[in-house]
Design a protein around this motif. Structure first.
Motif, PDB file in Angstrom:
ATOM      1  N   MET A   1       0.960  -1.110  -0.290  1.00 60.44           N
ATOM      2  CA  MET A   1      -0.090  -0.010  -0.132  1.00 60.44           C
ATOM      3  C   MET A   1       0.985   1.216   0.025  1.00 60.44           C
ATOM      4  SD  MET A   1      -3.306  -0.631   2.613  1.00 60.44           S
ATOM      5  CE  MET A   1      -2.158  -1.314   3.877  1.00 60.44           C
ATOM      6  N   ALA A   2       0.825   2.044  -1.137  1.00 57.97           N
ATOM      7  CA  ALA A   2       1.541   3.159  -0.970  1.00 57.97           C
ATOM      8  C   ALA A   2       0.962   4.256  -0.053  1.00 57.97           C
ATOM      9  CB  ALA A   2       1.630   3.668  -2.398  1.00 57.97           C
ATOM     10  N   GLY A   3       1.722   5.040   0.491  1.00 57.38           N
ATOM     11  CA  GLY A   3       1.323   6.067   1.544  1.00 57.38           C
ATOM     12  C   GLY A   3       1.228   5.691   2.828  1.00 57.38           C
ATOM     13  N   VAL A   4       0.780   4.460   3.112  1.00 56.39           N
ATOM     14  CA  VAL A   4       0.616   3.833   4.261  1.00 56.39           C
ATOM     15  C   VAL A   4       2.110   3.437   5.196  1.00 56.39           C
ATOM     16  CG1 VAL A   4      -0.606   2.497   6.059  1.00 56.39           C
ATOM     17  CG2 VAL A   4      -1.550   3.065   3.798  1.00 56.39           C
ATOM     18  N   ARG A   5       2.410   4.467   6.130  1.00 51.05           N
ATOM     19  CA  ARG A   5       3.737   4.069   6.685  1.00 51.05           C
ATOM     20  C   ARG A   5       3.397   2.959   8.052  1.00 51.05           C
ATOM     21  NH1 ARG A   5       5.696   9.649   8.122  1.00 51.05           N
ATOM     22  NH2 ARG A   5       4.839   9.028  10.074  1.00 51.05           N
ATOM     23  N   LYS A   6       4.422   2.177   8.058  1.00 52.93           N
ATOM     24  CA  LYS A   6       4.390   1.420   9.274  1.00 52.93           C
ATOM     25  C   LYS A   6       4.842   2.057  10.597  1.00 52.93           C
ATOM     26  CE  LYS A   6       5.576  -3.264  10.871  1.00 52.93           C
ATOM     27  NZ  LYS A   6       6.026  -4.514  10.390  1.00 52.93           N
ATOM     28  N   PRO A   7       4.151   2.241  11.646  1.00 51.13           N
ATOM     29  CA  PRO A   7       4.465   3.017  12.815  1.00 51.13           C
ATOM     30  C   PRO A   7       5.809   2.486  13.536  1.00 51.13           C
ATOM     31  CG  PRO A   7       2.721   1.431  13.271  1.00 51.13           C
ATOM     32  CD  PRO A   7       2.884   1.468  12.050  1.00 51.13           C
ATOM     33  N   VAL A   8       6.441   3.235  14.137  1.00 52.47           N
ATOM     34  CA  VAL A   8       7.539   3.036  14.826  1.00 52.47           C
ATOM     35  C   VAL A   8       7.159   2.176  16.076  1.00 52.47           C
ATOM     36  CG1 VAL A   8       9.400   4.153  16.374  1.00 52.47           C
ATOM     37  CG2 VAL A   8       8.804   5.156  14.148  1.00 52.47           C
ATOM     38  N   VAL A   9       7.767   0.992  16.117  1.00 54.04           N
ATOM     39  CA  VAL A   9       7.251   0.099  17.374  1.00 54.04           C
ATOM     40  C   VAL A   9       8.425   0.053  18.278  1.00 54.04           C
ATOM     41  CG1 VAL A   9       6.666  -2.348  17.678  1.00 54.04           C
ATOM     42  CG2 VAL A   9       5.845  -0.997  15.677  1.00 54.04           C
ATOM     43  N   GLU A  10       8.027  -0.180  19.491  1.00 56.73           N
ATOM     44  CA  GLU A  10       8.917  -0.181  20.749  1.00 56.73           C
ATOM     45  C   GLU A  10       8.455  -1.628  21.302  1.00 56.73           C
ATOM     46  OE1 GLU A  10      10.286   1.450  24.915  1.00 56.73           O
ATOM     47  OE2 GLU A  10       9.646   3.055  23.278  1.00 56.73           O
ATOM     48  N   VAL A  11       9.225  -2.518  21.499  1.00 56.76           N
ATOM     49  CA  VAL A  11       8.921  -3.820  22.043  1.00 56.76           C
ATOM     50  C   VAL A  11       9.415  -3.758  23.635  1.00 56.76           C
ATOM     51  CG1 VAL A  11       8.832  -6.289  22.181  1.00 56.76           C
ATOM     52  CG2 VAL A  11       8.824  -5.207  20.037  1.00 56.76           C
ATOM     53  N   ARG A  12       8.602  -3.786  24.498  1.00 62.97           N
ATOM     54  CA  ARG A  12       9.138  -3.805  25.872  1.00 62.97           C
ATOM     55  C   ARG A  12       8.772  -5.159  26.329  1.00 62.97           C
ATOM     56  NH1 ARG A  12       6.720   2.073  28.160  1.00 62.97           N
ATOM     57  NH2 ARG A  12       7.687   3.145  26.447  1.00 62.97           N
ATOM     58  N   ARG A  13       9.980  -6.054  26.961  1.00 61.12           N
ATOM     59  CA  ARG A  13       9.883  -7.187  27.446  1.00 61.12           C
ATOM     60  C   ARG A  13       9.960  -7.168  28.970  1.00 61.12           C
ATOM     61  NH1 ARG A  13      11.604 -11.678  24.464  1.00 61.12           N
ATOM     62  NH2 ARG A  13      11.837 -11.324  22.257  1.00 61.12           N
ATOM     63  N   SER A  14       8.981  -7.933  29.646  1.00 61.31           N
ATOM     64  CA  SER A  14       8.965  -7.795  30.979  1.00 61.31           C
ATOM     65  C   SER A  14       9.049  -9.263  31.541  1.00 61.31           C
ATOM     66  CB  SER A  14       7.352  -7.343  31.311  1.00 61.31           C
ATOM     67  OG  SER A  14       7.219  -7.734  32.773  1.00 61.31           O
TER      68      SER A  14
END
Length: 176
Positions: A1-14
């Motif tokens: 899909m052009a124009g749709v950006r994947k968001p910045v993802v932060e994975v937090r492990r617990s």
């Protein structure tokens, strides 16, 4: 899909987290909380799954007044066809000031207001609330004829139970 950006993802492990995974937005970033023992493959799978869930949730929140009007039209056609001319509402809209109801209807001016509290609920629950308010355009009171009209919706009892459960769990006091 052009124009749709994947968001910045932060994975937090617990280390305390055992099985549950959750996700939320923090500004432009999506934070995904996972158990520490998850493998990289499980992490990748859960990131994709949680991004899809978050997108679906946000899509439900974007439900518009025009979508509510279209929904009302479909419900009239399906469950109240013989009342189509009588039931046509002047407006159907989301409101944020419904503190003791899921929806309300003013038959005199044919307006229907639906609480924003149900925007994230399943479609079949929203359909029930909209149909309930549409039925008030035919029968203003909650008499047997009114409940017969609402009862045409196959998931009416299920939706009522769902709403009663949500109200009880959240301490939401409903008006009769």
């Amino acid at each position: 899909m052009a124009g749709v950006r994947k968001p910045v993802v932060e994975v937090r492990r617990s280390q305390r987290r055992r099985r549950t995974v959750s996700a939320y937005r923090e500004g432009e970033r999506v934070v995904i909380l996972i158990p520490d023992q998850f493998s990289r493959a499980e992490e990748s799978e859960w990131v994709d799954r949680m991004l899809a869930r978050l997108a679906a949730r946000e899509e439900r929140l974007r439900r518009s007044d025009s979508e509510l009007v279209a929904r009302a039209g479909r419900l009239i056609d399906r469950y109240l066809p013989e009342h189509a001319r009588v039931v046509a509402p002047a407006s159907v809209r989301w409101v944020t000031n419904q503190n003791s109801r899921w929806g309300s209807c003013t038959p005199a001016d044919r307006t229907i207001r639906i609480s924003h509290r149900i925007q994230e609920m399943p479609d079949w629950v929203i359909d029930y609330v909209v149909l309930h308010e549409l039925a008030h355009l035919v029968v203003p009171s909650h008499n047997a004829r009114f409940w017969e009209l609402v009862g045409r919706y196959p998931k009416a009892e299920r939706a009522r139970g769902y709403l009663e459960g949500v109200a009880a769990a959240s301490g939401f006091v409903l008006a009769d």
